[in-house]
Write an enzyme that holds these catalytic residues in place. Structure first.
Site, mmCIF file in Angstrom:
data_model
loop_
_atom_site.group_PDB
_atom_site.id
_atom_site.type_symbol
_atom_site.label_atom_id
_atom_site.label_comp_id
_atom_site.label_asym_id
_atom_site.label_seq_id
_atom_site.Cartn_x
_atom_site.Cartn_y
_atom_site.Cartn_z
ATOM 1 N N ARG A 109 0.835 -1.212 0.000
ATOM 2 C CA ARG A 109 0.000 0.000 0.000
ATOM 3 C C ARG A 109 0.868 1.260 0.000
ATOM 4 O O ARG A 109 0.523 2.266 -0.620
ATOM 5 C CB ARG A 109 -0.959 0.001 1.196
ATOM 6 C CG ARG A 109 -2.023 -1.092 1.184
ATOM 7 C CD ARG A 109 -2.765 -1.258 -0.114
ATOM 8 N NE ARG A 109 -3.746 -2.341 -0.064
ATOM 9 C CZ ARG A 109 -3.486 -3.608 -0.408
ATOM 10 N NH1 ARG A 109 -2.297 -3.970 -0.830
ATOM 11 N NH2 ARG A 109 -4.446 -4.514 -0.342
ATOM 12 N N GLU A 167 1.974 1.648 -3.493
ATOM 13 C CA GLU A 167 0.869 2.141 -4.326
ATOM 14 C C GLU A 167 0.681 3.646 -4.147
ATOM 15 O O GLU A 167 0.300 4.347 -5.083
ATOM 16 C CB GLU A 167 -0.408 1.390 -3.932
ATOM 17 C CG GLU A 167 -1.587 1.657 -4.846
ATOM 18 C CD GLU A 167 -2.766 0.771 -4.492
ATOM 19 O OE1 GLU A 167 -2.673 -0.458 -4.677
ATOM 20 O OE2 GLU A 167 -3.774 1.303 -4.000
ATOM 21 N N SER A 183 14.595 15.140 2.154
ATOM 22 C CA SER A 183 15.628 14.178 2.524
ATOM 23 C C SER A 183 15.027 12.928 3.157
ATOM 24 O O SER A 183 14.073 13.011 3.933
ATOM 25 C CB SER A 183 16.601 14.818 3.520
ATOM 26 O OG SER A 183 17.593 13.880 3.893
#
Lengths: 147, 147, 147, 147, 147, 147, 147, 147, 147, 147
Positions: free
Chosen positions: F88, F91, F114
């Protein structure tokens, strides 16, 4: 019980020690050569009585016979194959695949050649210009379901 | 001159318009069906007189005939194939490849089945349980050079 | 004739302009919703009379109808799928695949569920905790050829 | 404590020795067959009392029961799957995936079928033309968050 | 109708010409900045009245507004990302992913953070040692279905 | 000295035996939960006094404490992740990545967030519609060097 | 019997202990240097009398000699090669491959250079500007089968 | 100015129309056949006077001659090569690569054969058993820098 | 506005027509050679006054100058690089990467060399044994955030 | 004799036990720091007297010294690197690679920077805004062979 790899190793070792060929084993077992060999290499199953005959011939315990009847996780070649014998089969798909697809659809319709209800034979074809490897495949035509 | 893709597209279009089958074209050209089809799909070459016959039948210009005699950059399938017709061939290597290698070495020695000096046929095999696709391959056995 | 992509684009455009749903088209054509949609998205074929009904409803020329009867090069998703709707199906294989294989072999033996003689349905399942997507698949069991 | 692989191996061994089926284990545990099997293959978790029942039936120590309640690193299939049983599921995504996406959006809107709040069943469907594998999936529809 | 790429290009062009920021557009549309931007970049949908507001502000036709309400094929980054802004997110998964998984299971149980019922914000966090990018994500916890 | 894998295994085992949570360990060590967990999972380092506190709490030898201060070869997830918890996150990059990049450039200029001067927190956010996973990231903005 | 890896390791060890060069072994065995070395590295076969000579020189048992006559699964380099010696060969294909193909077709027609009926030599070529590696390959020309 | 692809296409077209072989062009240009061909296929450079001679012979404008002197982005084969002519070279690395590395180190020390200070020739080698493709490569030996 | 590719093409064309070197452009713009070149090749940004100077020198419209100030999607090399100039850099990571990591940690602690606050120079270093390419990189050391 | 991995492990262990830095070892051996480290990490060779000095300092047997003089199979980083220290080098190629190639050709002509006749140094560069990592590379320019 054996892992699949251990099983295959046992078979190979017994085959070497008893100086048997895959062809002799297959004949004894009563299954076409390449299908019998595939099963013994962990890529297929044998029926119980066939597995027993194989185990007997190779001098392997009943446990091995039983293991040979269990459906394996198939797929014994990492792709693309690095070994030239197997790569040539792969190349045949690269070169003749599109034509194969056209011909299958032309001769049969929208469907495929099954790789499950499938039979394969490899023979030595004598030829004055040098002997040839003859491969015969026969797979059931499966039409796409229509409505 | 045409790019290979344009060439193949011209052939496909002409074939559709003239309602020809690959089988009819192959017979007219005098080359086995799958080899003739492969050449017309940009995966092989025809001899000049064969290319002319193909171009004539399809009503394509002499330039097309000439282009069909030039060795193409072969490889018409992206791997693994997503189309089920082609994937089944790929699966056959995955499952029967290791056994195929063993049998070839057992029957011939340390060498391969050529995919160059190679012939292939696809036929419809009638069967009461459902017709079958019959594929026959014949490739010259090439032994590894020895010293 | 149209390339597959052009064909699909024509269908999508006509569907939008005529404000049709895939469900309405499927019902008119007489083919299960997901199979009809797959064919119109270039992943399957329709029978001639079905293709004609589809073309008629969408107001597309006879050429389109004919094109819809030609077996396409299947495979319309690049893997792994980046779209979450499709990825979840992929994840189901990752997580439930090994168990699926065990259950199929336990219930049927050494064979597979066909993806060719195959039917699929997607329905909205009302549920007080939030409606659910219900997917039903039915594929013919194909036993490995035995000898 | 066991690594996940050792755990799965213990389960498989016990199952073989006690001649249990996945179906029998699942029934005893009280969890749907494929979900129970997935958990025992290291792709899911059981509730404590379910894990205890599984361990008891299989004759495995309490430590195993405890391990079965710990969320595993999921993902038990290397993709694309080489085994034909699993590949067919993969092929279904390739061929029916785009249509599935269209239908879900048409029936539900912009969202997905959950693979987490998800249930799956595999049954043997008798059929005079050859029995069929029937797969039922039910996943909660999750709409994309809107504002 | 526009392809997704054409749509995104239209939006980008209009945004540049009207010298609007994503933040201004989002505020006008009434949707959180990153969600509104994602939708306008072809990775999400807007509700009809939101899409209309966006189209109006950008001076784009009604057709664009409509297109922005259609679920897209999501996935706008080829992986691993080559752009350093995106790669750092990818690196965060590589380095903190395993710890994230442990913490989620410890705090919630066997389940996941939804990427669908999901909200995300990016802010500028003033800091005397150099300002910081502050990312807040909030995704619904979804427990695995139990039985 | 231990390999990184052995080190992580030791930590996990001690944590289980002493029935500690990652949260308890982190609090004792005095490092944010996910950073402390990442270090103990071989994806980061602790300062010497922190490593000693961790080793003490877990009952592990001084050698382990020392090993926890050595920079590891980072990267503990094979990509794309097969586990749904981690996927997830992946995604989220696929879907919100392009918008994230636009917003960062809009709010800061040509530079990045960063992943080194970086902090991350995971919390349980109570919600009447179901609790949520709340992730907060804070990374220093690094502008591209200009001249 | 030995696995291929064990076999190669035995050979390497014996070669080191007896302070032999590949060149000396090849001369003793009577097979061109690179072919003999390839066989001893598990990428080829020797004839029985050659294998015996090799085993004798290296002080290895008869079993090793026998193993060296069995066709191996070829492919001893993971691609692209990370080692600079091998990568340069790979780069030669990248840069000179297309020209090589053109020249082969121009000089021979539609066919290939065999990698099976193939011979290769590596020599030190003295040169005042720095010695050179001289590689000679000779492979049989195989024309595509014509009809 | 031309893109590299356009340049190569112009060369191919002119070569076909003037019915020139690569060999004839190379001889006219005064550069070894495969190096001249590689340059004309966009994989190398010619010196200005060589480029002019090539352009003259092919009847191409001065702009083309100039473009042929600009270092291209090299790499004209997608790997692994699907074309059998090129694949055989790739296979030679797979099979003879490890032996090649051993021999180079044995004959020269710790260094490589340069692919930059490199020369290659392809000849037809008459042979009563069928003519052979003879490839000669000569690359400068480059020792690793020592201190 | 231009796509990044169109922009780069415009720059290249103007550079060729005006017979400018990258070095001359960089000097005029006042930015180190490789950074200026990277920006003009679509891999970086220039400040507004620098972009204007570049556009002026190259005779390109103000729109181009503006476009050169917009952060691009970075990443201009497909990996592994096929071009030998770039591959050698890649090989340096393969061979010296692990040592580089050790040295950085030894000299600095647990952190990295920034590729953002980063400067790079390429010079010609005269050498009696053949001139050398001298590359100097200077990146800010970024320590991992500690607590 | 040791496998390369065992050799590296021995070196690392001895270095830890004797509390030596790579810098101290390099100084003792008389080889630049990163080259000495690379050799000890199995990515290079030392001359015999250097290897002996290294072995002596580390208290390792003569066999180790000998092994350090044997050319290894180079390539110690799996690509793309997951560790941030190494990834930044990779990113530098992605971003500055195309500009590097242009500059090399502009300053030198059609050729490359050698990675074999190559030297590299890593230093700590003090800087009031935070110290910097300074990397210097010097590789011989190798022109493409011309004719």
């Amino acid at each position: 019980m054996y892992t699949r790899e251990a099983l295959v190793e046992l078979v190979r070792q017994a085959k070497r020690e008893r100086k048997l060929t895959w062809g002799e084993i297959a004949q004894h077992v009563g299954v076409p050569e390449i299908h019998c060999t595939a099963a013994l290499l962990g890529q297929g199953t044998l029926k119980p009585h066939q597995a027993e005959r194989a185990a007997q011939l190779l001098g392997l315990p009943a446990e091995v016979a039983e293991a040979l009847t269990v459906p394996p996780y198939r797929g014994g070649v990492s792709m693309p194959p690095t070994d030239p014998v197997l790569y040539r089969l792969y190349e045949i798909i690269l070169v003749y695949g599109p034509a194969f697809k056209e011909i299958v659809h032309e001769k049969f319709g929208d469907g495929i050649m099954s790789a499950i209800d499938f039979e394969m034979h490899v023979e030595r074809e004598p030829d004055p210009h040098g002997d040839r490897v003859r491969v015969t495949m026969s797979g059931k035509y499966l039409p796409y379901r229509t409505f």
